[in-house]
Motif scaffolding. Structure first.
Motif, PDB file in Angstrom:
ATOM      1  N   VAL A 107      -3.980  70.710  96.407  1.00  0.00           N
ATOM      2  CA  VAL A 107      -5.411  71.011  96.324  1.00  0.00           C
ATOM      3  C   VAL A 107      -6.021  69.955  95.419  1.00  0.00           C
ATOM      4  N   GLU A 108      -7.043  69.265  95.933  1.00  0.00           N
ATOM      5  CA  GLU A 108      -7.773  68.281  95.129  1.00  0.00           C
ATOM      6  C   GLU A 108      -9.196  68.768  94.939  1.00  0.00           C
ATOM      7  N   VAL A 109      -9.636  68.754  93.694  1.00  0.00           N
ATOM      8  CA  VAL A 109     -11.000  69.136  93.352  1.00  0.00           C
ATOM      9  C   VAL A 109     -11.647  67.932  92.696  1.00  0.00           C
ATOM     10  N   LYS A 110     -12.709  67.416  93.320  1.00  0.00           N
ATOM     11  CA  LYS A 110     -13.481  66.307  92.740  1.00  0.00           C
ATOM     12  C   LYS A 110     -14.765  66.895  92.172  1.00  0.00           C
ATOM     13  N   GLY A 127      -4.377  81.000  96.528  1.00  0.00           N
ATOM     14  CA  GLY A 127      -3.485  81.743  97.404  1.00  0.00           C
ATOM     15  C   GLY A 127      -2.808  80.752  98.331  1.00  0.00           C
ATOM     16  N   PRO A 128      -1.806  81.170  99.075  1.00  0.00           N
ATOM     17  CA  PRO A 128      -1.118  80.225  99.953  1.00  0.00           C
ATOM     18  C   PRO A 128      -1.971  79.759 101.127  1.00  0.00           C
ATOM     19  N   TRP A 129      -3.013  80.525 101.475  1.00  0.00           N
ATOM     20  CA  TRP A 129      -3.823  80.183 102.642  1.00  0.00           C
ATOM     21  C   TRP A 129      -5.282  79.890 102.304  1.00  0.00           C
ATOM     22  N   SER A 130      -5.644  79.987 101.024  1.00  0.00           N
ATOM     23  CA  SER A 130      -7.031  79.730 100.627  1.00  0.00           C
ATOM     24  C   SER A 130      -7.091  79.450  99.135  1.00  0.00           C
ATOM     25  N   TYR A 131      -8.217  78.882  98.727  1.00  0.00           N
ATOM     26  CA  TYR A 131      -8.469  78.683  97.309  1.00  0.00           C
ATOM     27  C   TYR A 131      -9.969  78.605  97.081  1.00  0.00           C
ATOM     28  N   THR A 132     -10.365  78.836  95.837  1.00  0.00           N
ATOM     29  CA  THR A 132     -11.757  78.639  95.443  1.00  0.00           C
ATOM     30  C   THR A 132     -11.758  78.131  94.013  1.00  0.00           C
ATOM     31  N   THR A 133     -12.837  77.458  93.659  1.00  0.00           N
ATOM     32  CA  THR A 133     -12.954  76.913  92.321  1.00  0.00           C
ATOM     33  C   THR A 133     -14.411  76.966  91.894  1.00  0.00           C
ATOM     34  N   TYR A 134     -14.633  76.774  90.618  1.00  0.00           N
ATOM     35  CA  TYR A 134     -15.989  76.797  90.069  1.00  0.00           C
ATOM     36  C   TYR A 134     -15.961  76.143  88.702  1.00  0.00           C
ATOM     37  N   ARG A 135     -17.130  75.870  88.151  1.00  0.00           N
ATOM     38  CA  ARG A 135     -17.193  75.368  86.791  1.00  0.00           C
ATOM     39  C   ARG A 135     -17.162  76.552  85.831  1.00  0.00           C
ATOM     40  N   GLY A 136     -16.114  76.602  85.043  1.00  0.00           N
ATOM     41  CA  GLY A 136     -15.961  77.689  84.085  1.00  0.00           C
ATOM     42  C   GLY A 136     -16.589  77.351  82.759  1.00  0.00           C
ATOM     43  N   SER A 137     -16.268  78.152  81.766  1.00  0.00           N
ATOM     44  CA  SER A 137     -16.829  77.923  80.433  1.00  0.00           C
ATOM     45  C   SER A 137     -15.720  77.740  79.420  1.00  0.00           C
TER      46      SER A 137
END
Length: 137
Positions: A107-110, A127-137
């Motif tokens: 997984v690459e997040v730019k 998860g093995p079939w999905s992912y999500t990301t966000y800017r945390g604090s």
């Protein structure tokens, strides 16, 4: 009489940190190899590396080529185009789940970083079939 000595100062927080949570277990994802690369300006840089802790966190980066992440940020003021940076986080999800147990080998997040905006924390819900990301604090 001995005077009490002050406790050592905690290490300074890195400008970029991350955290991985395994959605299949509801627990932190430990032992995931992660790399962090400056893409622009001046990039791509040599990647900084880390492995997620037992709490799924990366709070400290290791560099083979000399400069630490804090040093990179400290030296960016020397360049005219340094206010808006693009960084890449790569997570070795194939090794974590097993190559035949996930859709994503990596997984690459730019993301954009403003050098003057302080700390950036990037959580990855995985998860093995999905992912999500966000800017945390």
């Amino acid at each position: 009489m001995n005077e009490p000595t002050a406790a050592p100062a905690p290490p300074a927080r890195e400008p970029i940190t991350c955290h991985v949570l395994d959605l299949t277990t509801g627990r932190p994802a430990a032992s995931i190899a992660v790399s962090l690369t400056l893409l622009r300006p001046l990039g791509p840089s040599a990647p900084l590396t880390a492995v997620t802790s037992s709490d799924g966190r990366v709070n400290q980066w290791n560099g083979d080529a000399g400069s630490s992440l804090s040093e990179i940020f400290a030296n960016l003021h020397e360049h005219d185009d340094s206010s808006q940076m693009v960084w890449s986080l790569k997570f070795d999800t194939g090794a974590y789940f097993g190559d035949d147990q996930t859709f994503f080998p990596e997984v690459e997040v730019k993301f954009f970083v403003d050098a003057k905006s302080g700390h950036y924390h990037v959580p990855l819900l995985l998860g093995p079939w999905s992912y999500t990301t966000y800017r945390g604090s």
